[in-house]
Design an enzyme around this catalytic site. Structure first.
Site, PDB file in Angstrom:
ATOM      1  N   LYS A  51      -3.818  -9.072  -0.119  1.00 52.00           N
ATOM      2  CA  LYS A  51      -3.550  -9.394   1.417  1.00 52.00           C
ATOM      3  C   LYS A  51      -4.027 -10.872   1.644  1.00 52.00           C
ATOM      4  O   LYS A  51      -3.545 -11.053   2.675  1.00 52.00           O
ATOM      5  CB  LYS A  51      -4.744  -8.530   2.166  1.00 52.00           C
ATOM      6  CG  LYS A  51      -4.119  -7.055   2.204  1.00 52.00           C
ATOM      7  CD  LYS A  51      -3.012  -6.701   3.448  1.00 52.00           C
ATOM      8  CE  LYS A  51      -3.048  -5.436   3.686  1.00 52.00           C
ATOM      9  NZ  LYS A  51      -2.078  -5.242   4.888  1.00 52.00           N
ATOM     10  N   SER A 303      -1.167  -3.175  -5.782  1.00 52.60           N
ATOM     11  CA  SER A 303      -1.403  -4.136  -4.746  1.00 52.60           C
ATOM     12  C   SER A 303      -2.974  -4.499  -4.437  1.00 52.60           C
ATOM     13  O   SER A 303      -3.291  -5.330  -3.866  1.00 52.60           O
ATOM     14  CB  SER A 303      -0.898  -3.428  -3.455  1.00 52.60           C
ATOM     15  OG  SER A 303      -1.595  -2.077  -3.247  1.00 52.60           O
TER      16      SER A 303
END
Length: 403
Positions: A51, A303
């Site tokens: 992110k 992720s």
């Protein structure tokens, strides 16, 4: 789709601040799937998740006046840390709204990076609604976790790195929650090589984007419940849905049991710690959620790795029981001297290692003079547990086993 030039520009922006994470062949996973699987280890990113790429690119592109007014974000954790560390780099005040149930690790990590944290709402979408009001009231810029072209372009830099190392990938497996990651990654991949198949993987407990993809229109959920908190998004975004419908070839779902199995597999077999969202592509591979030809080159994005330690402990303990490496038995004994010794002798004869014993003589379910013994054993598989069960029966013990 997100313009490739924007993604290339984003890469220039984030280079030197973020890590270029490893993209490595996973031999054991490749062998059991009869393919070549490469893992993009964004769990090793500077904040433990991808992110930060999008957050840094967004804040870097704010004008000076906007930077003076500060930024606000809503996040279950990973976007929060990405915004916090990026804001600190640029000297910008950051306020993060997180769901009340956000993992302690992510809350503490966000505060440690200098951001103010406000807990509000039961899920991301409720925190998001509060954050929008807060940003408006304080004149700050809201940094959206996925509905933003700069954020999406930043996430797309992952695909650039992957294709730079393995240019002939056949498939890309991407976790999907709000859709910002797959919007950037799929847009980049399709513009570099239109033949790459992009597969989105969502959690069954957060089905909004999966249902929207299948129905080709926005389809929101009433609630979400999944251990993959990083992709626990209740409502589908029409912005990212448009990118997904244009660039993504298929979407599949994995449930919490499958996600937990993938987390444990990566921990044991790959020596990699990932969170629920990060494990979803591997879960899809292990459970054969889509068809792929023998020898296909598959890139899977891990992720993030910011899993709560308590959740990891639960997954490990349940995994040990399911794989017959831990056995929990309940035996009722007459509460007299030597009774427990006879039971442990029977277990010793079966080669079982006792790791814990609980002794209860006060339960109202017991007859007077009895005691309930709960014993946790280390075992070596199903055959060994069968041997333990036989030893107990031969010793005259009746028992129940916990699963």
């Amino acid at each position: 789709m997100v313009n490739l030039n924007r993604i290339i520009q984003a890469k220039r922006t984030v280079d030197g601040f973020i890590c270029k994470t490893p993209f490595a062949l996973a031999p054991r996973l490749s062998k059991i799937t009869d393919t070549e699987v490469y893992l993009k280890k964004e769990n090793l990113q500077i904040t433990g998740a991808y992110k930060v790429r999008g957050a840094f690119n967004k804040i870097a592109n704010l004008d000076e006046e906007a930077k003076k007014c500060g930024v606000v974000a809503a996040s279950a954790g990973n976007h929060a840390q990405g915004v916090a560390i990026s804001a600190r780099h640029f000297g910008v005040k950051a306020t993060i709204i997180m769901p009340e149930a956000a993992p302690l690790l992510k809350v503490a990590g966000t505060k440690a990076l200098g951001a103010e944290v406000i807990l509000s709402g039961n899920n991301f979408d409720e925190a998001y609604e509060f954050a929008l009001k807060y940003a408006k009231e304080h004149g700050a810029t809201f940094v959206h976790p996925f509905d933003d072209e700069f954020v999406q372009a930043g996430q797309g830099t992952i695909a650039l790195e992957m294709l730079d190392e393995v240019s002939d990938l056949d498939y890309l497996l991407v976790p999907v929650g709000g859709g910002g990651l797959i919007s950037g990654v799929a847009s980049c991949a399709k513009q570099v090589n239109p033949d790459i198949k992009v597969i989105g993987v969502s959690a069954k407990g957060a089905p909004a984007m999966f249902n929207s993809f299948k129905e080709k229109k926005q389809h929101n959920s009433t609630s979400v419940r999944t251990i993959a908190d990083g992709i626990a998004v209740r409502d589908a975004s029409p912005v990212t849905l448009a990118h997904i419908l244009e660039c993504v070839d298929d979407m599949v779902q994995v449930d919490d049991e499958e996600i937990a199995n993938a987390i444990l597999y990566l921990l044991e077999q790959q020596k990699i710690v990932v969170e629920g969202a990060g494990a979803t592509p591997v879960a899809a591979l292990l459970e054969h959620k889509f068809d792929f030809p023998k020898g296909a080159k598959i890139g899977a994005i891990l992720s993030g790795g910011n899993i709560d330690v308590q959740m990891l402990n639960v997954i490990i303990e349940k995994g040990l029981i399911k794989s017959f490496r831990k056995m929990i038995i309940n035996v009722t004994l007459i509460d007299k001297p030597g009774a427990l010794m006879g039971l442990t002798d029977a277990l010793r004869s079966a080669g079982a290692n006792i790791v814990k014993i609980d002794y209860d003589r006060f339960s109202t379910k017991l007859s007077y003079g009895d005691a309930m013994i709960t014993i946790t054993l280390e075992t070596k598989g199903k055959e060994h547990q069968d041997k333990v069960a036989l030893a107990l029966k031969n010793g005259g013990y009746e028992f129940t086993q916990e699963f």
